[in-house]
Design a protein around this motif. Structure first.
Motif, PDB file in Angstrom:
ATOM      1  N   SER A   2       0.848  -1.188   0.000  1.00 10.60           N
ATOM      2  CA  SER A   2       0.000   0.000   0.000  1.00 10.60           C
ATOM      3  C   SER A   2       0.881   1.233   0.000  1.00 10.60           C
ATOM      4  CB  SER A   2      -0.926   0.017   1.221  1.00 10.60           C
ATOM      5  OG  SER A   2      -0.164   0.095   2.409  1.00 10.60           O
ATOM      6  N   PHE A   3       0.330   2.305  -0.558  1.00  9.20           N
ATOM      7  CA  PHE A   3       1.060   3.568  -0.604  1.00  9.20           C
ATOM      8  C   PHE A   3       0.064   4.685  -0.387  1.00  9.20           C
ATOM      9  CE2 PHE A   3       2.192   7.207  -3.380  1.00  9.20           C
ATOM     10  CZ  PHE A   3       3.170   7.719  -2.563  1.00  9.20           C
ATOM     11  N   VAL A   4       0.329   5.543   0.579  1.00  5.64           N
ATOM     12  CA  VAL A   4      -0.545   6.668   0.875  1.00  5.64           C
ATOM     13  C   VAL A   4       0.176   7.946   0.488  1.00  5.64           C
ATOM     14  CG1 VAL A   4      -1.814   7.899   2.658  1.00  5.64           C
ATOM     15  CG2 VAL A   4      -1.635   5.393   2.741  1.00  5.64           C
ATOM     16  N   ALA A   5      -0.423   8.714  -0.408  1.00  8.73           N
ATOM     17  CA  ALA A   5       0.202   9.949  -0.874  1.00  8.73           C
ATOM     18  C   ALA A   5       0.134  11.010   0.214  1.00  8.73           C
ATOM     19  CB  ALA A   5      -0.501  10.449  -2.127  1.00  8.73           C
ATOM     20  N   PRO A   6       1.118  11.941   0.243  1.00 12.21           N
ATOM     21  CA  PRO A   6       1.065  13.050   1.196  1.00 12.21           C
ATOM     22  C   PRO A   6      -0.108  13.957   0.903  1.00 12.21           C
ATOM     23  CG  PRO A   6       3.233  12.846   0.175  1.00 12.21           C
ATOM     24  CD  PRO A   6       2.312  11.972  -0.590  1.00 12.21           C
ATOM     25  N   PRO A   7      -0.501  14.823   1.850  1.00 12.15           N
ATOM     26  CA  PRO A   7      -1.607  15.753   1.623  1.00 12.15           C
ATOM     27  C   PRO A   7      -1.369  16.591   0.374  1.00 12.15           C
ATOM     28  CG  PRO A   7      -0.935  15.788   3.924  1.00 12.15           C
ATOM     29  CD  PRO A   7       0.082  14.980   3.184  1.00 12.15           C
ATOM     30  N   GLY A   8      -2.429  16.791  -0.427  1.00 11.64           N
ATOM     31  CA  GLY A   8      -2.330  17.614  -1.621  1.00 11.64           C
ATOM     32  C   GLY A   8      -1.987  16.833  -2.866  1.00 11.64           C
ATOM     33  N   GLY A  25      -3.628  25.108  -2.742  1.00 11.18           N
ATOM     34  CA  GLY A  25      -2.403  25.862  -3.008  1.00 11.18           C
ATOM     35  C   GLY A  25      -2.451  26.685  -4.270  1.00 11.18           C
ATOM     36  N   GLY A  26      -3.547  26.581  -5.050  1.00 14.08           N
ATOM     37  CA  GLY A  26      -3.665  27.349  -6.282  1.00 14.08           C
ATOM     38  C   GLY A  26      -2.790  26.816  -7.404  1.00 14.08           C
ATOM     39  N   LEU A  27      -2.630  27.617  -8.439  1.00 12.81           N
ATOM     40  CA  LEU A  27      -1.858  27.227  -9.615  1.00 12.81           C
ATOM     41  C   LEU A  27      -0.564  28.024  -9.714  1.00 12.81           C
ATOM     42  CD1 LEU A  27      -4.595  27.000 -12.405  1.00 12.81           C
ATOM     43  CD2 LEU A  27      -3.621  25.126 -11.062  1.00 12.81           C
ATOM     44  N   ARG A  28       0.395  27.432 -10.397  1.00 20.76           N
ATOM     45  CA  ARG A  28       1.606  28.161 -10.764  1.00 20.76           C
ATOM     46  C   ARG A  28       2.097  27.585 -12.085  1.00 20.76           C
ATOM     47  NH1 ARG A  28       3.573  25.231  -6.297  1.00 20.76           N
ATOM     48  NH2 ARG A  28       4.849  23.433  -6.892  1.00 20.76           N
ATOM     49  N   VAL A 133      -6.409  31.452  -9.356  1.00 20.93           N
ATOM     50  CA  VAL A 133      -7.264  30.261  -9.451  1.00 20.93           C
ATOM     51  C   VAL A 133      -7.209  29.470  -8.151  1.00 20.93           C
ATOM     52  CG1 VAL A 133      -7.588  28.042 -10.610  1.00 20.93           C
ATOM     53  CG2 VAL A 133      -7.098  30.103 -11.953  1.00 20.93           C
ATOM     54  N   ARG A 134      -8.398  29.088  -7.659  1.00 23.69           N
ATOM     55  CA  ARG A 134      -8.497  28.364  -6.394  1.00 23.69           C
ATOM     56  C   ARG A 134      -9.380  27.115  -6.463  1.00 23.69           C
ATOM     57  NH1 ARG A 134      -4.680  30.603  -5.680  1.00 23.69           N
ATOM     58  NH2 ARG A 134      -3.982  32.009  -4.023  1.00 23.69           N
ATOM     59  N   ALA A 135     -10.119  26.937  -7.577  1.00 19.82           N
ATOM     60  CA  ALA A 135     -11.047  25.806  -7.624  1.00 19.82           C
ATOM     61  C   ALA A 135     -11.350  25.418  -9.070  1.00 19.82           C
ATOM     62  CB  ALA A 135     -12.349  26.146  -6.887  1.00 19.82           C
ATOM     63  N   MET A 136     -11.941  24.227  -9.215  1.00 17.14           N
ATOM     64  CA  MET A 136     -12.364  23.725 -10.524  1.00 17.14           C
ATOM     65  C   MET A 136     -13.844  23.354 -10.453  1.00 17.14           C
ATOM     66  SD  MET A 136     -11.113  20.328 -12.617  1.00 17.14           S
ATOM     67  CE  MET A 136      -9.624  21.103 -13.224  1.00 17.14           C
ATOM     68  N   GLY A 151       2.024  18.521  -9.832  1.00 10.92           N
ATOM     69  CA  GLY A 151       2.863  19.661  -9.476  1.00 10.92           C
ATOM     70  C   GLY A 151       2.172  20.573  -8.499  1.00 10.92           C
ATOM     71  N   VAL A 152       1.298  19.972  -7.648  1.00 12.11           N
ATOM     72  CA  VAL A 152       0.477  20.761  -6.736  1.00 12.11           C
ATOM     73  C   VAL A 152       1.348  21.470  -5.705  1.00 12.11           C
ATOM     74  CG1 VAL A 152       0.152  18.873  -5.107  1.00 12.11           C
ATOM     75  CG2 VAL A 152      -1.576  20.647  -5.249  1.00 12.11           C
ATOM     76  N   SER A 153       0.921  22.668  -5.301  1.00 16.05           N
ATOM     77  CA  SER A 153       1.600  23.410  -4.236  1.00 16.05           C
ATOM     78  C   SER A 153       1.199  22.806  -2.905  1.00 16.05           C
ATOM     79  CB  SER A 153       1.192  24.887  -4.266  1.00 16.05           C
ATOM     80  OG  SER A 153       1.543  25.480  -5.486  1.00 16.05           O
ATOM     81  N   LEU A 154       2.186  22.354  -2.133  1.00 22.63           N
ATOM     82  CA  LEU A 154       1.901  21.757  -0.839  1.00 22.63           C
ATOM     83  C   LEU A 154       2.088  22.768   0.285  1.00 22.63           C
ATOM     84  CD1 LEU A 154       3.693  18.327  -1.174  1.00 22.63           C
ATOM     85  CD2 LEU A 154       1.272  18.801  -1.379  1.00 22.63           C
TER      86      LEU A 154
END
Length: 259
Positions: A2-8, A25-28, A133-136, A151-154
């Motif tokens: 099993s593998f659990v990804a970090p938050p985000g 975290g928005g976009l960049r 941008v903050r949401a979809m 490439g999410v901002s953590l």
């Protein structure tokens, strides 16, 4: 295993449509949004909005709107202070009724670069800074299986760091680099990407720098539908471990997760 990804880093599977969710975290520049879905036979239209807030009334930095109306087209637009701006109409349809699709939205310095099924479709020039941008939002005649922000901002407190403390975005492939500090218990490596159409296999090796031995060889073989794990010591391969590859994978130092 099993593998659990970090938050985000957790993808969203099977969201209910209409969908409205945050982009943590928005976009960049350099980030991308990867979507897998399907189009019903009875489609008329659907849309994907990148919102500058977490409510439907927020400004819209990107409005992506395929329309099957006899004059099939995709409409791009933005909306600010409740007022729609000028439409960009692309009289070409990258989607097919009754078919699955893969779509990628890449954030560049110029605009949102849209690709569908591995083919570049259109770049919508920025009208509203992408940093807002903050949401979809997704609605209409479409079914979505996966939403994945790459490439999410953590958050700083998340405890995740990339090679040398910073994530590495969009590296050229083949790719080779040192792992500063080497591997140690509970250290996690996150690899996010997209498998293009026609791909046959992928290879990820954790190597011993001086001997060039391969401590861990991960080899998803797409066409064969299997994942091979192995090691190589002194130029000799060990015994292979094989698992069935169903559709996608996530990899960490703790193992492989197939979904």
């Amino acid at each position: 295993m099993s593998f659990v990804a970090p938050p985000g880093y957790q993808p969203i599977y099977g969201p209910t449509i209409p969908y409205l969710g945050p982009i943590h975290g928005g976009l960049r520049e350099g980030m991308s949004i990867y979507l897998q879905g399907s189009i019903p036979e009875s489609i008329t239209r659907f849309f994907i909005n990148l919102l500058c807030g977490e409510s439907e009334s927020s400004d819209i930095a990107l409005h992506f709107n395929p329309r099957f109306d006899g004059w099939d087209k995709v409409v791009f637009n933005s909306c600010q202070d409740g007022t729609w701006q000028s439409e960009e109409k692309i009289r070409s349809m990258p989607f097919q009724k009754g078919q699955v699709f893969e779509m990628v939205i890449i954030v560049t310095s110029q605009g949102y670069q849209i690709s569908v099924n591995g083919n570049e479709f259109h770049t919508f020039q920025h009208r509203i800074p992408f940093e807002r941008v903050r949401a979809m939002q997704i609605a209409g005649d479409v079914s979505i299986q996966t939403i994945n922000v790459i490439g999410v901002s953590l958050p700083e407190h998340s405890g995740f760091q990339g090679m040398g403390g910073q994530p590495i975005y969009n590296p050229p492939v083949p790719y080779s680099n040192m792992i500063p500090g080497g591997m140690y218990p509970k250290r996690t490596i996150i690899i996010r990407g997209m498998v293009p159409y026609g791909a046959q296999r992928i290879c990820i090796n954790f190597m011993v720098s001086r001997s060039r031995d391969i401590a861990f060889h991960l080899n998803p073989r797409v066409r064969e539908g299997i994942v091979v794990r192995n090691s190589m010591i002194g130029g000799t391969w060990g015994q292979e471990d094989r698992d069935i590859l169903i559709c996608r994978f996530e990899v960490g130092t703790k193992g492989l997760r197939c979904l």
